[in-house]
Scaffold this motif. Structure first.
Motif, PDB file in Angstrom:
ATOM      1  N   ALA A  54      51.188  -4.814  39.818  1.00  0.00           N
ATOM      2  CA  ALA A  54      51.648  -3.715  39.073  1.00  0.00           C
ATOM      3  C   ALA A  54      53.180  -3.737  38.818  1.00  0.00           C
ATOM      4  CB  ALA A  54      51.022  -2.440  39.968  1.00  0.00           C
ATOM      5  N   MET A  55      53.620  -2.898  37.738  1.00  0.00           N
ATOM      6  CA  MET A  55      55.100  -2.880  37.542  1.00  0.00           C
ATOM      7  C   MET A  55      55.617  -2.006  38.193  1.00  0.00           C
ATOM      8  SD  MET A  55      55.623  -5.616  35.390  1.00  0.00           S
ATOM      9  CE  MET A  55      54.185  -6.541  35.751  1.00  0.00           C
ATOM     10  N   ASP A  56      54.876  -0.830  38.652  1.00  0.00           N
ATOM     11  CA  ASP A  56      55.358   0.484  39.476  1.00  0.00           C
ATOM     12  C   ASP A  56      54.398   0.901  40.250  1.00  0.00           C
ATOM     13  OD1 ASP A  56      53.829   2.112  37.801  1.00  0.00           O
ATOM     14  OD2 ASP A  56      55.420   1.959  36.141  1.00  0.00           O
ATOM     15  N   ARG A  57      54.658   1.955  41.180  1.00  0.00           N
ATOM     16  CA  ARG A  57      53.738   2.563  42.023  1.00  0.00           C
ATOM     17  C   ARG A  57      52.676   3.440  41.298  1.00  0.00           C
ATOM     18  NH1 ARG A  57      58.520   2.389  44.784  1.00  0.00           N
ATOM     19  NH2 ARG A  57      58.367   1.490  46.869  1.00  0.00           N
ATOM     20  N   SER A  58      53.171   3.832  40.342  1.00  0.00           N
ATOM     21  CA  SER A  58      52.103   4.963  39.619  1.00  0.00           C
ATOM     22  C   SER A  58      51.035   3.978  39.230  1.00  0.00           C
ATOM     23  CB  SER A  58      52.882   5.697  38.439  1.00  0.00           C
ATOM     24  OG  SER A  58      52.059   6.173  37.486  1.00  0.00           O
ATOM     25  N   ASN A  59      51.276   2.965  38.593  1.00  0.00           N
ATOM     26  CA  ASN A  59      50.381   1.922  38.260  1.00  0.00           C
ATOM     27  C   ASN A  59      49.458   1.164  39.300  1.00  0.00           C
ATOM     28  OD1 ASN A  59      49.974   1.910  35.247  1.00  0.00           O
ATOM     29  ND2 ASN A  59      52.272   1.914  35.372  1.00  0.00           N
ATOM     30  N   LEU A  60      50.165   0.906  40.252  1.00  0.00           N
ATOM     31  CA  LEU A  60      49.369   0.575  41.646  1.00  0.00           C
ATOM     32  C   LEU A  60      48.453   1.604  41.962  1.00  0.00           C
ATOM     33  CD1 LEU A  60      49.760  -1.890  43.780  1.00  0.00           C
ATOM     34  CD2 LEU A  60      51.046  -0.130  44.944  1.00  0.00           C
ATOM     35  N   ALA A  61      48.853   2.826  42.191  1.00  0.00           N
ATOM     36  CA  ALA A  61      47.937   3.906  42.563  1.00  0.00           C
ATOM     37  C   ALA A  61      46.783   4.025  41.766  1.00  0.00           C
ATOM     38  CB  ALA A  61      48.811   5.155  42.629  1.00  0.00           C
ATOM     39  N   ARG A  75      49.346  -5.758  44.229  1.00  0.00           N
ATOM     40  CA  ARG A  75      50.878  -5.734  44.845  1.00  0.00           C
ATOM     41  C   ARG A  75      51.595  -5.187  43.529  1.00  0.00           C
ATOM     42  NH1 ARG A  75      52.261 -11.144  48.139  1.00  0.00           N
ATOM     43  NH2 ARG A  75      53.981  -9.686  48.830  1.00  0.00           N
ATOM     44  N   LEU A  76      52.903  -4.657  44.023  1.00  0.00           N
ATOM     45  CA  LEU A  76      54.059  -4.383  43.197  1.00  0.00           C
ATOM     46  C   LEU A  76      54.736  -5.931  42.801  1.00  0.00           C
ATOM     47  CD1 LEU A  76      55.880  -1.585  44.738  1.00  0.00           C
ATOM     48  CD2 LEU A  76      54.509  -1.506  42.493  1.00  0.00           C
ATOM     49  N   PHE A  77      54.900  -6.179  41.535  1.00  0.00           N
ATOM     50  CA  PHE A  77      55.504  -7.452  40.811  1.00  0.00           C
ATOM     51  C   PHE A  77      56.801  -7.745  41.488  1.00  0.00           C
ATOM     52  CE2 PHE A  77      56.881  -9.983  36.955  1.00  0.00           C
ATOM     53  CZ  PHE A  77      56.733 -11.024  37.626  1.00  0.00           C
ATOM     54  N   LEU A 109      66.904  -5.697  44.875  1.00  0.00           N
ATOM     55  CA  LEU A 109      66.729  -4.574  45.686  1.00  0.00           C
ATOM     56  C   LEU A 109      65.627  -3.531  44.989  1.00  0.00           C
ATOM     57  CD1 LEU A 109      70.049  -4.190  47.437  1.00  0.00           C
ATOM     58  CD2 LEU A 109      68.044  -5.358  48.081  1.00  0.00           C
ATOM     59  N   GLN A 110      65.587  -3.591  43.565  1.00  0.00           N
ATOM     60  CA  GLN A 110      64.816  -2.554  43.106  1.00  0.00           C
ATOM     61  C   GLN A 110      63.345  -3.240  43.109  1.00  0.00           C
ATOM     62  OE1 GLN A 110      66.603  -1.944  39.224  1.00  0.00           O
ATOM     63  NE2 GLN A 110      64.842  -1.158  38.273  1.00  0.00           N
ATOM     64  N   GLU A 111      62.421  -2.046  43.605  1.00  0.00           N
ATOM     65  CA  GLU A 111      61.028  -2.187  43.748  1.00  0.00           C
ATOM     66  C   GLU A 111      60.136  -1.971  42.523  1.00  0.00           C
ATOM     67  OE1 GLU A 111      60.117   0.593  47.105  1.00  0.00           O
ATOM     68  OE2 GLU A 111      61.588  -0.483  48.401  1.00  0.00           O
ATOM     69  N   GLU A 112      60.563  -1.411  41.655  1.00  0.00           N
ATOM     70  CA  GLU A 112      59.736  -1.171  40.221  1.00  0.00           C
ATOM     71  C   GLU A 112      60.453  -1.558  39.100  1.00  0.00           C
ATOM     72  OE1 GLU A 112      57.222   2.795  41.458  1.00  0.00           O
ATOM     73  OE2 GLU A 112      59.238   3.127  40.996  1.00  0.00           O
ATOM     74  N   VAL A 113      59.809  -2.107  38.119  1.00  0.00           N
ATOM     75  CA  VAL A 113      60.200  -2.444  36.739  1.00  0.00           C
ATOM     76  C   VAL A 113      60.007  -1.180  35.984  1.00  0.00           C
ATOM     77  CG1 VAL A 113      59.807  -3.731  34.877  1.00  0.00           C
ATOM     78  CG2 VAL A 113      59.104  -4.829  37.107  1.00  0.00           C
ATOM     79  N   ILE A 132      61.946  -9.210  35.346  1.00  0.00           N
ATOM     80  CA  ILE A 132      60.664 -10.287  35.194  1.00  0.00           C
ATOM     81  C   ILE A 132      60.740 -11.713  35.370  1.00  0.00           C
ATOM     82  CG2 ILE A 132      58.820 -10.772  33.607  1.00  0.00           C
ATOM     83  CD1 ILE A 132      58.685  -7.894  32.626  1.00  0.00           C
ATOM     84  N   GLU A 133      61.910 -12.141  34.998  1.00  0.00           N
ATOM     85  CA  GLU A 133      62.190 -13.501  35.270  1.00  0.00           C
ATOM     86  C   GLU A 133      62.483 -13.872  36.787  1.00  0.00           C
ATOM     87  OE1 GLU A 133      64.193 -15.012  31.157  1.00  0.00           O
ATOM     88  OE2 GLU A 133      65.507 -13.889  32.582  1.00  0.00           O
ATOM     89  N   ASP A 134      63.216 -13.000  37.307  1.00  0.00           N
ATOM     90  CA  ASP A 134      63.277 -13.202  38.801  1.00  0.00           C
ATOM     91  C   ASP A 134      62.345 -13.202  39.538  1.00  0.00           C
ATOM     92  OD1 ASP A 134      65.204 -13.353  41.016  1.00  0.00           O
ATOM     93  OD2 ASP A 134      64.703 -11.160  41.566  1.00  0.00           O
ATOM     94  N   ALA A 135      61.492 -12.337  39.087  1.00  0.00           N
ATOM     95  CA  ALA A 135      60.234 -11.939  39.932  1.00  0.00           C
ATOM     96  C   ALA A 135      59.101 -13.221  39.712  1.00  0.00           C
ATOM     97  CB  ALA A 135      59.467 -10.677  39.674  1.00  0.00           C
ATOM     98  N   SER A 136      59.250 -13.568  38.369  1.00  0.00           N
ATOM     99  CA  SER A 136      58.455 -14.812  38.056  1.00  0.00           C
ATOM    100  C   SER A 136      58.712 -15.942  38.798  1.00  0.00           C
ATOM    101  CB  SER A 136      58.371 -15.135  36.386  1.00  0.00           C
ATOM    102  OG  SER A 136      57.832 -14.031  35.802  1.00  0.00           O
TER     103      SER A 136
END
Length: 150
Positions: free
Chosen positions: A86-93, A108-110, A117-121, A137-141
């Motif tokens: 998920a890109m953020d907590r709202s979509n995770l929920a 999980r959160l992507f 340090l950012q937790e959500e896209v 997204i490139e970094d998390a990928s």
């Protein structure tokens, strides 16, 4: 073994199709066997291509999102994918509410795979920031690829 990964945001026209396109591109280049898809928790944009601004920013970096089409996440996705990001907590929920009883597919959160340090896209649809979204997204990928290759 092929890992099946689903990227999820709200409407499936900005963040999750960008993650879909970027990660699929990077995984193919690395020879990592994956099947990738994306979806939205909402159904407003089903059948639509990614937002033109997301496509333009991705194209600047060599990613083609033009063939992707929005779809809505479904309970069946929990059986069809090995990992849902998920890109953020709202979509995770929202995903957790849709999870079929007894299913243990990791959701999980992507950005858990990112060095940021950012937790959500952040959602760029109204506020812009498609370049920042692509950076995250490139970094998390890259982090997800490292994790899968272990």
């Amino acid at each position: 073994m092929t890992t099946r990964i689903l990227f999820v945001c709200l409407g499936n026209i900005c963040r999750s199709p960008t993650a879909h396109g970027v990660f699929d591109h990077m995984a193919r280049a690395a020879g990592q066997p994956v099947e990738v898809d994306s979806a939205g928790t909402g159904g407003w944009h089903v059948g639509d291509p990614p937002d033109r601004r997301a496509q333009a920013e991705a194209a600047k970096r060599g990613y083609d999102l033009s063939q992707l089409r929005a779809r809505q996440a479904q309970p069946q996705d929990f059986a069809d994918f090995d990992l849902i990001l998920a890109m953020d907590r709202s979509n995770l929920a929202a995903l957790e509410r849709m999870r079929p009883e007894g299913n243990d597919t990791p959701v999980r959160l992507f950005l858990e795979y990112s060095d940021s340090l950012q937790e959500e896209v952040p959602d760029p649809y109204y506020e812009g920031g498609f370049d920042l979204v692509l950076d995250l997204i490139e970094d998390a990928s890259r982090g997800l690829l490292r994790d899968l290759s272990r």
